[in-house]
Design an enzyme around this catalytic site. Structure first.
Site, PDB file in Angstrom:
ATOM      1  N   GLU A  47      14.390  13.951  16.642  1.00 49.47           N
ATOM      2  CA  GLU A  47      15.246  13.065  17.425  1.00 49.47           C
ATOM      3  C   GLU A  47      16.609  13.723  17.619  1.00 49.47           C
ATOM      4  O   GLU A  47      17.503  13.553  16.781  1.00 49.47           O
ATOM      5  CB  GLU A  47      15.444  11.730  16.695  1.00 49.47           C
ATOM      6  CG  GLU A  47      14.176  10.936  16.504  1.00 49.47           C
ATOM      7  CD  GLU A  47      14.446   9.447  16.386  1.00 49.47           C
ATOM      8  OE1 GLU A  47      13.838   8.694  17.148  1.00 49.47           O
ATOM      9  OE2 GLU A  47      15.261   9.043  15.548  1.00 49.47           O
ATOM     10  N   HIS A  67      16.894   8.581   9.167  1.00 49.60           N
ATOM     11  CA  HIS A  67      17.287   8.325  10.558  1.00 49.60           C
ATOM     12  C   HIS A  67      18.767   8.674  10.741  1.00 49.60           C
ATOM     13  O   HIS A  67      19.563   8.515   9.810  1.00 49.60           O
ATOM     14  CB  HIS A  67      17.037   6.845  10.909  1.00 49.60           C
ATOM     15  CG  HIS A  67      17.198   6.579  12.372  1.00 49.60           C
ATOM     16  ND1 HIS A  67      18.425   6.311  12.929  1.00 49.60           N
ATOM     17  CD2 HIS A  67      16.314   6.582  13.399  1.00 49.60           C
ATOM     18  CE1 HIS A  67      18.270   6.141  14.238  1.00 49.60           C
ATOM     19  NE2 HIS A  67      16.991   6.301  14.538  1.00 49.60           N
TER      20      HIS A  67
HETATM   21  P1  PGA Z   1      15.991   5.107  21.353  1.00 46.06           P
HETATM   22  O1  PGA Z   1      15.985   5.229  19.758  1.00 46.06           O
HETATM   23  O2  PGA Z   1      14.556   5.144  21.811  1.00 46.06           O
HETATM   24  O3  PGA Z   1      16.659   3.801  21.652  1.00 46.06           O
HETATM   25  O4  PGA Z   1      16.769   6.276  21.869  1.00 46.06           O
HETATM   26  C1  PGA Z   1      15.144   6.104  19.098  1.00 46.06           C
HETATM   27  C2  PGA Z   1      15.414   6.077  17.604  1.00 46.06           C
HETATM   28  O5  PGA Z   1      16.571   5.987  17.203  1.00 46.06           O
HETATM   29  O6  PGA Z   1      14.465   6.137  16.806  1.00 46.06           O
END
Ligand code: PGA
Length: 235
Positions: free
Chosen positions: A156, A77
């Site tokens: 992401e 992440h």
């Molecule tokens: P968010 O986070 O939906 O608050 O943008 C997503 C993540 O970090 O997995």
């Protein structure tokens, strides 16, 4: 067609065990993965009846994680990368996780979208992602290593995480297609691709209906049961 996967990434929330148990009960739906902070994982595991348990990292050994009921593990992440986790460390964790039969959710994504490129070309982002995949998938040499369906990629884009500014579904679709194609070319593996970054109940449907997107990784909205349940309904 496989069902869409919805993963709630609670990060360092909520504050107390009582709240965590309450949140888990309210979010306990089929087809969902709940990834609580490690300190609450054992108690959350006890209340989940329909949802599947995930871990936010491979902090403890995969054997111990499995003993606690963990089936999915988020790896790489951007929060962890920001704290200094390297691609080499991520590759190692990924390899261990899948070899031990956990489903791994590898997070990748560019820090910002380069300006000056045509919106739908996404050239710089693809270059960045390809490089990340190359480094993070070191050691995942062939399909024997990977039990079917155990590699999941969460795209992401860092600029979209927790900012309230999410990506355009058409761009995510193109990146997801690119990720699948790259992994198939380099590793002969079929990976599912999720999108993550400021998804809320209003726009979840749009992403879930978009080609190449197999599910969502939800941060902020997974802490609000009403909102999270609306997202799940769309899946
Ligand atoms: P968010 O986070 O939906 O608050 O943008 C997503 C993540 O970090 O997995």
């Amino acid at each position: 067609m496989m069902k869409k996967l919805i993963i709630g990434n609670w990060k360092m929330n909520p504050t107390t065990l009582k709240e965590a148990v309450k949140l888990a009960k309210a979010s306990d739906k089929n087809g969902t993965v709940i990834a609580p902070p490690f300190v609450f994982i054992e108690e959350v595991a006890k209340v989940l009846k329909k949802a599947t348990l995930g871990a936010q990292d491979l902090k403890i050994s995969p054997e111990e994680s499995k003993r606690l009921g963990v089936k999915y593990v988020i790896i790489g992440h951007s929060d962890r990368r920001a704290l200094g986790e390297t691609d080499a460390m991520i590759a190692k964790k990924l390899k261990i996780a899948v070899a031990q039969g956990l489903k791994a959710i590898l997070c990748i994504g560019e820090p910002k979208r380069e300006s000056g490129i045509k919106n739908n070309e996404l050239r710089e982002a693809k270059r960045y992602i390809k490089n990340q995949l190359k480094k993070d998938l070191v050691g995942i040499h062939n399909s024997k290593f990977i039990i079917q369906n155990s590699l999941i990629i969460a795209y992401e884009p860092i600029w979209a995480i927790g900012t309230g500014q999410n990506d355009a579904p058409a761009d995510v679709s193109e990146i997801a297609r690119f990720i699948k194609q790259s992994i198939f070319k380099s590793h002969k593996l079929k990976a599912r691709v999720l999108y993550g970054g400021s998804v809320n109940a209003k726009d979840a449907k749009l992403f879930l209906e978009t080609r190449n997107i197999n599910g969502l990784l939800i941060g902020g909205a997974s802490l609000k049961p009403k909102e999270f349940n609306k997202i799940i309904k769309n899946a």
